[in-house]
Design a protein around this motif. Sequence first.
Motif, PDB file in Angstrom:
ATOM      1  N   TRP A  19       0.853  -1.190   0.000  1.00 54.15           N
ATOM      2  CA  TRP A  19       0.000   0.000   0.000  1.00 54.15           C
ATOM      3  C   TRP A  19       0.882   1.230   0.000  1.00 54.15           C
ATOM      4  CZ3 TRP A  19      -4.925   0.773  -0.978  1.00 54.15           C
ATOM      5  CH2 TRP A  19      -5.826  -0.292  -0.848  1.00 54.15           C
ATOM      6  N   MET A  20       0.590   2.143  -0.914  1.00 57.74           N
ATOM      7  CA  MET A  20       1.285   3.418  -1.026  1.00 57.74           C
ATOM      8  C   MET A  20       0.257   4.528  -0.805  1.00 57.74           C
ATOM      9  SD  MET A  20       4.346   2.432  -2.020  1.00 57.74           S
ATOM     10  CE  MET A  20       5.076   3.959  -2.615  1.00 57.74           C
ATOM     11  N   VAL A  21       0.705   5.638  -0.205  1.00 51.54           N
ATOM     12  CA  VAL A  21      -0.173   6.796  -0.001  1.00 51.54           C
ATOM     13  C   VAL A  21       0.597   8.058  -0.345  1.00 51.54           C
ATOM     14  CG1 VAL A  21      -1.432   8.164   1.700  1.00 51.54           C
ATOM     15  CG2 VAL A  21      -1.611   5.703   1.748  1.00 51.54           C
ATOM     16  N   SER A  22      -0.101   9.005  -0.965  1.00 50.58           N
ATOM     17  CA  SER A  22       0.488  10.286  -1.316  1.00 50.58           C
ATOM     18  C   SER A  22      -0.579  11.363  -1.164  1.00 50.58           C
ATOM     19  CB  SER A  22       0.987  10.234  -2.763  1.00 50.58           C
ATOM     20  OG  SER A  22       1.435  11.490  -3.195  1.00 50.58           O
ATOM     21  N   SER A  23      -0.139  12.596  -0.987  1.00 48.84           N
ATOM     22  CA  SER A  23      -1.114  13.690  -1.001  1.00 48.84           C
ATOM     23  C   SER A  23      -1.531  13.943  -2.445  1.00 48.84           C
ATOM     24  CB  SER A  23      -0.522  14.958  -0.373  1.00 48.84           C
ATOM     25  OG  SER A  23       0.527  15.443  -1.171  1.00 48.84           O
ATOM     26  N   SER A  24      -2.722  14.460  -2.648  1.00 48.78           N
ATOM     27  CA  SER A  24      -3.230  14.677  -3.998  1.00 48.78           C
ATOM     28  C   SER A  24      -2.580  15.878  -4.679  1.00 48.78           C
ATOM     29  CB  SER A  24      -4.749  14.836  -3.984  1.00 48.78           C
ATOM     30  OG  SER A  24      -5.115  15.930  -3.180  1.00 48.78           O
ATOM     31  N   ASP A  25      -1.822  16.670  -3.936  1.00 47.96           N
ATOM     32  CA  ASP A  25      -1.134  17.797  -4.559  1.00 47.96           C
ATOM     33  C   ASP A  25       0.377  17.602  -4.611  1.00 47.96           C
ATOM     34  OD1 ASP A  25      -0.536  18.093  -1.901  1.00 47.96           O
ATOM     35  OD2 ASP A  25      -1.314  20.137  -1.714  1.00 47.96           O
ATOM     36  N   SER A  26       0.839  16.339  -4.446  1.00 50.23           N
ATOM     37  CA  SER A  26       2.275  16.088  -4.494  1.00 50.23           C
ATOM     38  C   SER A  26       2.771  16.211  -5.929  1.00 50.23           C
ATOM     39  CB  SER A  26       2.614  14.700  -3.951  1.00 50.23           C
ATOM     40  OG  SER A  26       2.254  13.711  -4.896  1.00 50.23           O
ATOM     41  N   ASN A  27       4.028  16.480  -6.075  1.00 53.32           N
ATOM     42  CA  ASN A  27       4.639  16.610  -7.390  1.00 53.32           C
ATOM     43  C   ASN A  27       5.299  15.289  -7.760  1.00 53.32           C
ATOM     44  OD1 ASN A  27       5.710  17.505  -9.753  1.00 53.32           O
ATOM     45  ND2 ASN A  27       7.355  18.693  -8.815  1.00 53.32           N
ATOM     46  N   GLY A  28       4.687  14.561  -8.676  1.00 51.70           N
ATOM     47  CA  GLY A  28       5.263  13.292  -9.113  1.00 51.70           C
ATOM     48  C   GLY A  28       5.294  12.237  -8.029  1.00 51.70           C
ATOM     49  N   GLY A  29       4.356  12.308  -7.081  1.00 53.07           N
ATOM     50  CA  GLY A  29       4.342  11.319  -6.005  1.00 53.07           C
ATOM     51  C   GLY A  29       5.547  11.431  -5.096  1.00 53.07           C
ATOM     52  N   SER A  30       6.155  12.633  -5.040  1.00 56.32           N
ATOM     53  CA  SER A  30       7.401  12.814  -4.287  1.00 56.32           C
ATOM     54  C   SER A  30       7.227  12.565  -2.789  1.00 56.32           C
ATOM     55  CB  SER A  30       7.969  14.215  -4.516  1.00 56.32           C
ATOM     56  OG  SER A  30       7.018  15.196  -4.140  1.00 56.32           O
ATOM     57  N   ASP A  31       6.005  12.703  -2.276  1.00 58.44           N
ATOM     58  CA  ASP A  31       5.795  12.470  -0.845  1.00 58.44           C
ATOM     59  C   ASP A  31       5.162  11.096  -0.580  1.00 58.44           C
ATOM     60  OD1 ASP A  31       3.221  12.850  -1.749  1.00 58.44           O
ATOM     61  OD2 ASP A  31       2.636  14.194  -0.122  1.00 58.44           O
ATOM     62  N   ALA A  32       5.192  10.211  -1.575  1.00 62.34           N
ATOM     63  CA  ALA A  32       4.575   8.894  -1.420  1.00 62.34           C
ATOM     64  C   ALA A  32       5.228   8.125  -0.281  1.00 62.34           C
ATOM     65  CB  ALA A  32       4.673   8.106  -2.721  1.00 62.34           C
ATOM     66  N   LYS A  33       4.372   7.489   0.523  1.00 62.28           N
ATOM     67  CA  LYS A  33       4.847   6.693   1.662  1.00 62.28           C
ATOM     68  C   LYS A  33       4.470   5.238   1.435  1.00 62.28           C
ATOM     69  CE  LYS A  33       4.035  10.331   5.087  1.00 62.28           C
ATOM     70  NZ  LYS A  33       3.408  11.327   4.246  1.00 62.28           N
ATOM     71  N   ARG A  34       5.388   4.340   1.749  1.00 56.24           N
ATOM     72  CA  ARG A  34       5.109   2.908   1.723  1.00 56.24           C
ATOM     73  C   ARG A  34       4.537   2.544   3.080  1.00 56.24           C
ATOM     74  NH1 ARG A  34       7.138   0.575  -2.639  1.00 56.24           N
ATOM     75  NH2 ARG A  34       8.600   1.782  -3.859  1.00 56.24           N
ATOM     76  N   LEU A  35       3.264   2.104   3.100  1.00 59.20           N
ATOM     77  CA  LEU A  35       2.597   1.856   4.371  1.00 59.20           C
ATOM     78  C   LEU A  35       2.670   0.419   4.843  1.00 59.20           C
ATOM     79  CD1 LEU A  35      -0.746   3.872   4.255  1.00 59.20           C
ATOM     80  CD2 LEU A  35       1.479   4.559   5.156  1.00 59.20           C
ATOM     81  N   PHE A  36       2.546  -0.540   3.922  1.00 55.63           N
ATOM     82  CA  PHE A  36       2.320  -1.909   4.382  1.00 55.63           C
ATOM     83  C   PHE A  36       2.576  -2.901   3.254  1.00 55.63           C
ATOM     84  CE2 PHE A  36      -0.936  -5.265   5.663  1.00 55.63           C
ATOM     85  CZ  PHE A  36      -0.235  -5.708   6.776  1.00 55.63           C
ATOM     86  N   SER A  37       3.524  -3.826   3.467  1.00 53.11           N
ATOM     87  CA  SER A  37       3.731  -4.938   2.536  1.00 53.11           C
ATOM     88  C   SER A  37       2.878  -6.096   3.010  1.00 53.11           C
ATOM     89  CB  SER A  37       5.198  -5.365   2.523  1.00 53.11           C
ATOM     90  OG  SER A  37       5.984  -4.382   1.907  1.00 53.11           O
ATOM     91  N   PHE A  38       2.158  -6.729   2.077  1.00 53.31           N
ATOM     92  CA  PHE A  38       1.227  -7.770   2.492  1.00 53.31           C
ATOM     93  C   PHE A  38       0.928  -8.726   1.347  1.00 53.31           C
ATOM     94  CE2 PHE A  38      -1.378  -4.899   0.198  1.00 53.31           C
ATOM     95  CZ  PHE A  38      -2.572  -5.517  -0.122  1.00 53.31           C
ATOM     96  N   GLN A  39       0.353  -9.846   1.705  1.00 49.30           N
ATOM     97  CA  GLN A  39      -0.240 -10.772   0.753  1.00 49.30           C
ATOM     98  C   GLN A  39      -1.740 -10.708   1.011  1.00 49.30           C
ATOM     99  OE1 GLN A  39       1.919 -14.328   1.772  1.00 49.30           O
ATOM    100  NE2 GLN A  39       3.476 -13.923   0.233  1.00 49.30           N
ATOM    101  N   PRO A  40      -2.527 -10.290   0.041  1.00 49.98           N
ATOM    102  CA  PRO A  40      -3.959 -10.101   0.279  1.00 49.98           C
ATOM    103  C   PRO A  40      -4.687 -11.420   0.463  1.00 49.98           C
ATOM    104  CG  PRO A  40      -3.474  -9.835  -2.048  1.00 49.98           C
ATOM    105  CD  PRO A  40      -2.153 -10.007  -1.351  1.00 49.98           C
ATOM    106  N   SER A  41      -5.777 -11.375   1.204  1.00 48.24           N
ATOM    107  CA  SER A  41      -6.669 -12.529   1.249  1.00 48.24           C
ATOM    108  C   SER A  41      -7.228 -12.728  -0.158  1.00 48.24           C
ATOM    109  CB  SER A  41      -7.810 -12.284   2.244  1.00 48.24           C
ATOM    110  OG  SER A  41      -8.651 -11.250   1.759  1.00 48.24           O
TER     111      SER A  41
END
Length: 197
Positions: free
Chosen positions: A100-122
């Motif tokens: 899961w990745m999250v970024s603000s909607s006004d970021s430039n090129g996803g520059s503030d994207a954060k990696r939240l959680f590595s997982f294997q989905p159900s």
Amino acid sequence: AADGSMGLYIAPVTDLSQARKIIDVGPFSAFLWSPDGSQLMVGDQRNPRVPFFDRLMLVPVGDGTVNTLSTERVLAFYWAPTGDKLAWVEVNPANREMEWMVSSSDSNGGSDAKRLFSFQPSAEVFIMLSFFDQYAYSHSPWSPDGKSLVVAGSKGEEARQSNGRTPTGDRIYVLDAEGGAAPRDLGPGVLAFWSWN
């Protein structure tokens, strides 16, 4: 188009002849409107035999610059109900995990994207992610206040190594969209959604 190219068009419902192309897209693409209708989040893939998007963009409906958020393997993406954040799921085929990745909607090129959680989905979450554009408005992983996400599955290998022993089987996790807190394990489960209120 006559040359075989494809595009995403916008038109007023009162006059479809006023359609205008806002962006070129490949044969495999999907889009979601921002809550205020001013932008589109567009996933695009030029190779129709690949089940992932290789480009994720923020596209203004009016004038403005297209903002590329990711050029990784994106499976699904979602607007926060508040419109100020975006979340997407990237696929890492090497370790058969998703993130899961999250970024603000006004970021430039996803520059503030954060990696939240590595997982294997159900299995159930995998189906939902595979058809996310059909479920995004009625079954969003976002909390109504845009501060958290909910997911079901098992922690990725990196998280298991750093957090010690992890319970087996699919579990429900709440993720802090700011990335400040560790994922919260709510217990066993295969699918979860927020109440609309």
